[in-house]
Design a protein around this motif. Sequence first.
Motif, PDB file in Angstrom:
ATOM      1  N   ALA A 295     -30.621  20.688 -21.232  1.00 15.87           N
ATOM      2  CA  ALA A 295     -32.056  20.561 -20.983  1.00 15.87           C
ATOM      3  C   ALA A 295     -32.379  19.312 -20.176  1.00 15.87           C
ATOM      4  O   ALA A 295     -33.344  19.289 -19.420  1.00 15.87           O
ATOM      5  CB  ALA A 295     -32.822  20.553 -22.299  1.00 15.87           C
TER       6      ALA A 295
ATOM      7  N   LEU B 279     -38.322  21.957 -22.927  1.00 16.76           N
ATOM      8  CA  LEU B 279     -37.209  22.555 -23.659  1.00 16.76           C
ATOM      9  C   LEU B 279     -36.533  21.508 -24.556  1.00 16.76           C
ATOM     10  O   LEU B 279     -36.211  21.786 -25.716  1.00 16.76           O
ATOM     11  CB  LEU B 279     -36.205  23.144 -22.668  1.00 16.76           C
ATOM     12  CG  LEU B 279     -35.122  24.026 -23.267  1.00 16.76           C
ATOM     13  CD1 LEU B 279     -35.729  25.174 -24.059  1.00 16.76           C
ATOM     14  CD2 LEU B 279     -34.232  24.587 -22.165  1.00 16.76           C
TER      15      LEU B 279
ATOM     16  N   PRO C  47     -38.787  16.905 -20.995  1.00 17.48           N
ATOM     17  CA  PRO C  47     -38.877  18.324 -20.634  1.00 17.48           C
ATOM     18  C   PRO C  47     -39.240  19.159 -21.863  1.00 17.48           C
ATOM     19  O   PRO C  47     -38.788  18.866 -22.974  1.00 17.48           O
ATOM     20  CB  PRO C  47     -37.454  18.662 -20.170  1.00 17.48           C
ATOM     21  CG  PRO C  47     -36.825  17.359 -19.825  1.00 17.48           C
ATOM     22  CD  PRO C  47     -37.503  16.321 -20.640  1.00 17.48           C
TER      23      PRO C  47
ATOM     24  N   LEU D 225     -33.594  20.716 -16.942  1.00 21.98           N
ATOM     25  CA  LEU D 225     -34.992  20.732 -17.391  1.00 21.98           C
ATOM     26  C   LEU D 225     -35.346  22.093 -18.009  1.00 21.98           C
ATOM     27  O   LEU D 225     -34.468  22.779 -18.513  1.00 21.98           O
ATOM     28  CB  LEU D 225     -35.918  20.373 -16.229  1.00 21.98           C
ATOM     29  CG  LEU D 225     -35.501  19.075 -15.502  1.00 21.98           C
ATOM     30  CD1 LEU D 225     -36.433  18.766 -14.356  1.00 21.98           C
ATOM     31  CD2 LEU D 225     -35.432  17.904 -16.477  1.00 21.98           C
ATOM     32  N   THR D 226     -36.612  22.460 -17.962  1.00 22.62           N
ATOM     33  CA  THR D 226     -37.011  23.711 -18.614  1.00 22.62           C
ATOM     34  C   THR D 226     -36.854  24.858 -17.616  1.00 22.62           C
ATOM     35  O   THR D 226     -37.823  25.303 -17.024  1.00 22.62           O
ATOM     36  CB  THR D 226     -38.466  23.592 -19.090  1.00 22.62           C
ATOM     37  OG1 THR D 226     -38.608  22.325 -19.751  1.00 22.62           O
ATOM     38  CG2 THR D 226     -38.809  24.694 -20.066  1.00 22.62           C
ATOM     39  N   SER D 227     -35.619  25.324 -17.438  1.00 21.24           N
ATOM     40  CA  SER D 227     -35.385  26.338 -16.409  1.00 21.24           C
ATOM     41  C   SER D 227     -34.555  27.477 -16.972  1.00 21.24           C
ATOM     42  O   SER D 227     -34.012  27.378 -18.067  1.00 21.24           O
ATOM     43  CB  SER D 227     -34.604  25.710 -15.256  1.00 21.24           C
ATOM     44  OG  SER D 227     -33.329  25.341 -15.734  1.00 21.24           O
TER      45      SER D 227
ATOM     46  N   ILE E 291     -39.360  28.855 -25.428  1.00 18.22           N
ATOM     47  CA  ILE E 291     -40.039  27.924 -24.517  1.00 18.22           C
ATOM     48  C   ILE E 291     -39.665  28.207 -23.066  1.00 18.22           C
ATOM     49  O   ILE E 291     -38.498  28.356 -22.772  1.00 18.22           O
ATOM     50  CB  ILE E 291     -39.687  26.465 -24.890  1.00 18.22           C
ATOM     51  CG1 ILE E 291     -40.213  26.178 -26.290  1.00 18.22           C
ATOM     52  CG2 ILE E 291     -40.282  25.494 -23.881  1.00 18.22           C
ATOM     53  CD1 ILE E 291     -39.702  24.900 -26.884  1.00 18.22           C
TER      54      ILE E 291
ATOM     55  N   ALA F 222     -31.040  26.384 -17.693  1.00 20.66           N
ATOM     56  CA  ALA F 222     -30.873  25.710 -18.980  1.00 20.66           C
ATOM     57  C   ALA F 222     -30.818  26.731 -20.105  1.00 20.66           C
ATOM     58  O   ALA F 222     -30.020  26.607 -21.037  1.00 20.66           O
ATOM     59  CB  ALA F 222     -32.024  24.730 -19.204  1.00 20.66           C
ATOM     60  N   ARG F 223     -31.648  27.776 -20.012  1.00 23.92           N
ATOM     61  CA  ARG F 223     -31.658  28.777 -21.089  1.00 23.92           C
ATOM     62  C   ARG F 223     -30.339  29.539 -21.128  1.00 23.92           C
ATOM     63  O   ARG F 223     -29.791  29.794 -22.191  1.00 23.92           O
ATOM     64  CB  ARG F 223     -32.823  29.744 -20.884  1.00 23.92           C
ATOM     65  CG  ARG F 223     -34.158  29.059 -21.100  1.00 23.92           C
ATOM     66  CD  ARG F 223     -35.323  30.049 -21.121  1.00 23.92           C
ATOM     67  NE  ARG F 223     -36.554  29.304 -21.018  1.00 23.92           N
ATOM     68  CZ  ARG F 223     -37.213  29.089 -19.879  1.00 23.92           C
ATOM     69  NH1 ARG F 223     -36.781  29.619 -18.753  1.00 23.92           N
ATOM     70  NH2 ARG F 223     -38.309  28.365 -19.873  1.00 23.92           N
TER      71      ARG F 223
END
Lengths: 96, 845
Positions: free
Chosen positions: A25, B333, B331, A29-31, A96, A34-35
């Motif tokens: 993460a 997440l 971030p 980041l929140t991408s 998220i 990342a997931r």
Amino acid sequence: MRTWAYLLGGLIVWTVHFFAVYVAASIFLTSTTARVVTALVTFVCLAAATTLTLRGWAGRVGATDPERRWIHTIAALSGATAFLAIAWQGLPALLI
Amino acid sequence: MSSETGFDPALYERFPTTGERPAGEFDELNRIWAAPTGIAKLTAVNNNYVGVWYIATAFLFFVLAGVLALVMRAQLALPLQGILPQETYNQFFTMHGTIMMFLFAVPIMEALGVLLLPQMLAARDLPFPRLSAYAFWAYFVGGLCFFASIFFGLAPNGGWFMYPPLTSTTYSPGINADFWLLGIGFIEISAIAGAIEIIVGVLRTRAPGMSLREMPIFAWGMLVFAGMIVIAFPSVILATLLLELERALNWPFFDPTRGGDPVLWQHLFWFFGHPEVYIIFLPASALVSMMIPALARTRLVGHNLIVLAFLATGFISFGVWAHHMFATGMPALSVGFFAAASMAVSVPAGIQVFSWIATFASGKPVFNTPTLFVLGGLVTFVIGGLTGVMVALVPFDWQVHDTHFIVAHLHYVLIGGAVFPLFAVFYYWMGMTSRRPLSERTGKWVFWLMFVGMQVIFLPMHLTGLMGMPRRVYTYLPGRDWEITNMISTIGAFIFAAGVLLFLIELARNFRFTVEDDAGNVYGGGTLEWLPTGLYSTRSIPVVNSRYPLWDDPGICKDVEEGRYFLPNAPTGHRETIITSPVRAEPEYVQIMPGPSAWPLLAAVFTAGFFVILTIQAYGVALFSGVLAVLCVLRWLWDTDRPIAVEQADVGAGIMLPTYVTGPRTHGWWAMIVLLVVIGMIFLMAVFSYFYLYGIHPQFWMVEAQGWWLFPIVGLYALAALLAWLGRRLLAREDVSEWTPSGLLLWGMVAAGAAFILDLWSWRATGLTGDASGQGAIIHALFTLQGCLVFILALMAVYLAARTGRALIIKPCNNTFDLITLFTWYLAGQGAASALLTRLVPGGF
Ligand code: HEM
Ligand SMILES: [Cu+2]
């Protein structure tokens, strides 16, 4: 050393998992990347925790020496704990 | 039955032995362990003394910090009060928080370890008694000097977590912040010294037969506690070092305009700070798990689950630090991950709480004072845990961050999780060190005053916080509805204080320190600390094969006292204990223990002096004090590691154990490994900082050193490691005159020094300075760390040469040599890693 690694195996896998998802993460980041990384790491760690739990349990059933038996018990418990914790820790990636 | 070390478990059958013990052997034991008298008593290193002094000092800091809290509460009772001006209020809450966390909570847990562990494990003492004495005195002297800063208005004022930029020279130009940064220095050293002692003590000095399965729960708690200190404290050590370097030399670690980052401090601090709260809670809860079986008169329910909970806490508490940073804009997440982990951390605590309830439910508890404190602590802790889960929910946390809601939450956890259990401990174990037990009647008053006081202070404070009152602000305006709850909190504070005062009076009335004729097992505990003891601990060391030996073997006290077990005498004529194996506790060898000595005391005074004098910027005097400290340490070490005349000692029933052992199974080797883990963690955190700063501000990373320098640098480090290894090998050879082992080690030191200088010089040649940028700062920080190691190695090499000169390095194997070799290997590894890192990331080739 080997005894300790086995005794704490589940907890170590759990630790590897949470640091891995934090790193993922932080870098991606929140991408989606990342997931996806989180999902992969989570599956691998879940598999490792399962193996440790089963091995510990089998050892526990087979052991005659009370000390070995105890070590297997703790190893199995820590594997099981890790399994639940890892599954829980991976969930935010779905939300998220 | 299988064995771990080759020791035959059938030999345990020989105990308890029968037949008369020789006359005079008991007097001999007493004579060897006798404490010095008069003023020389201060040089005692026995855990019975040091442990009690340690606890008393920590308790003193609790009272002092409590007084500060009372004044703060008086200031907040009404709006716009003038008791404490703003600046003083800032110093008060900073000192209160810092003292409670660093000078009370952590030290008192170590102190209890020092006092109780040897008794519970039936060891004669912890493996490094002088190290405990050193840790205690450094803390005592340094702590009092630190506290005194408040009388001069020089106390730190940036809050107990000292965030930059507030604490950078721009906003905190005075020396107040330095007091914190350096004042914490000696506490860090003494905490780590204690942790090393505890880890080696728990793993290597247990009574024969006391396997991990049968180890008392307190030993588990302390093992995890010490392990957590070893992993967590390096982070704050590095953080304080960096901030002090930034303040003193203008190296911009935390200055975003020059490639630093203030959030780096928060990461480093909380990577320590969150585990810190578990470092406080674990030993306290372990003590609760020890007391409850005795108080409820039944065995602990779920012993294995509690062990698992401790271990799990030890790991997961390193995975939640960023929940203190939800308001910094991480971030989304990451925030989600940290929230999930924070909720998970409550599960191990929950396991313990349910196990305690189950034990109480299945036993027959009597409502005496320790029981009340345990239950009161449990209720309070659970409330704090619930608000903890609330603040793990991120939106809620954003709402209450930095308000009095947090102040209420943290006090519920700390007072319920640590303070109430500690008072239970005082009542429960008082019989071990006092001639008279504490009164039950006043005890109940103490409890109810403290318990009611606690709820009255902090329950309404949740509301104060929800209504928006910020923490760390010295006053408030009237008309915001904050008056009522604040007034109630203040009243509660005085009720609480009345309880503590009553306890102090009670101590004065009934606490009479003793080792021999103590009040004894008032509450009927079943573990080994209740064996009859003297300064030598137990007369003989029993074979353990139960979790509650005193309950399962009614004859054990008598047999132990009559010397029918291990080591009923002092076969070597020295202080000694049995070193056992880590898993099954099979006897391995007899450790010769040091006796009273003034050197640890002096070393501690000068160590504390070094840090305290540094703050007032008298660098020359500080340096002098530091040199004296080093000399005292060396002098104290000088007497150690000497083989004795008796090579094999009869430890009872004809079982022979060696008295001088070398290599990886020795307690010294283990201690060195733990120390190297600490140093390695400091380095690892520096590496993390390196990547962090590079990741955040890559535009400030403009300087490149030439890559080919790596070859000579890494080569020289490898040479250093090789020379140390060769020296160790050659020690076994009889006829070396030219290339003596210590000569080789000296050359190894020279090679390491050359590598270091080359590395430093090649970077300086690029024109890079520490104050130039984040890159310059962090590279220079890595050099600072490595430079310290090289300096220590130089000391070691000279020390080794001196010992060789006096023929103290005996062949073929020697512990001093081994440990210095280990250190050299580590140093070479770290040096090479650091050279590689700075040149390959972001890339210099
Ligand atoms: C019943 C006794 C106590 C009272 C009345 C009390 C009161 C206070 C007050 C008034 C503050 C400052 C609030 C603010 O303006 O921000 C504070 C902060 C704090 N207290 Fe206590 N306290 C008590 C016991 C403790 C204990 C036992 C501990 C730890 C073991 C502790 C740890 C802290 C910490 C860490 C802070 C935060 C300091 C900071 O903001 O930097 N307190 N307490
Ligand atoms: Cu935390």
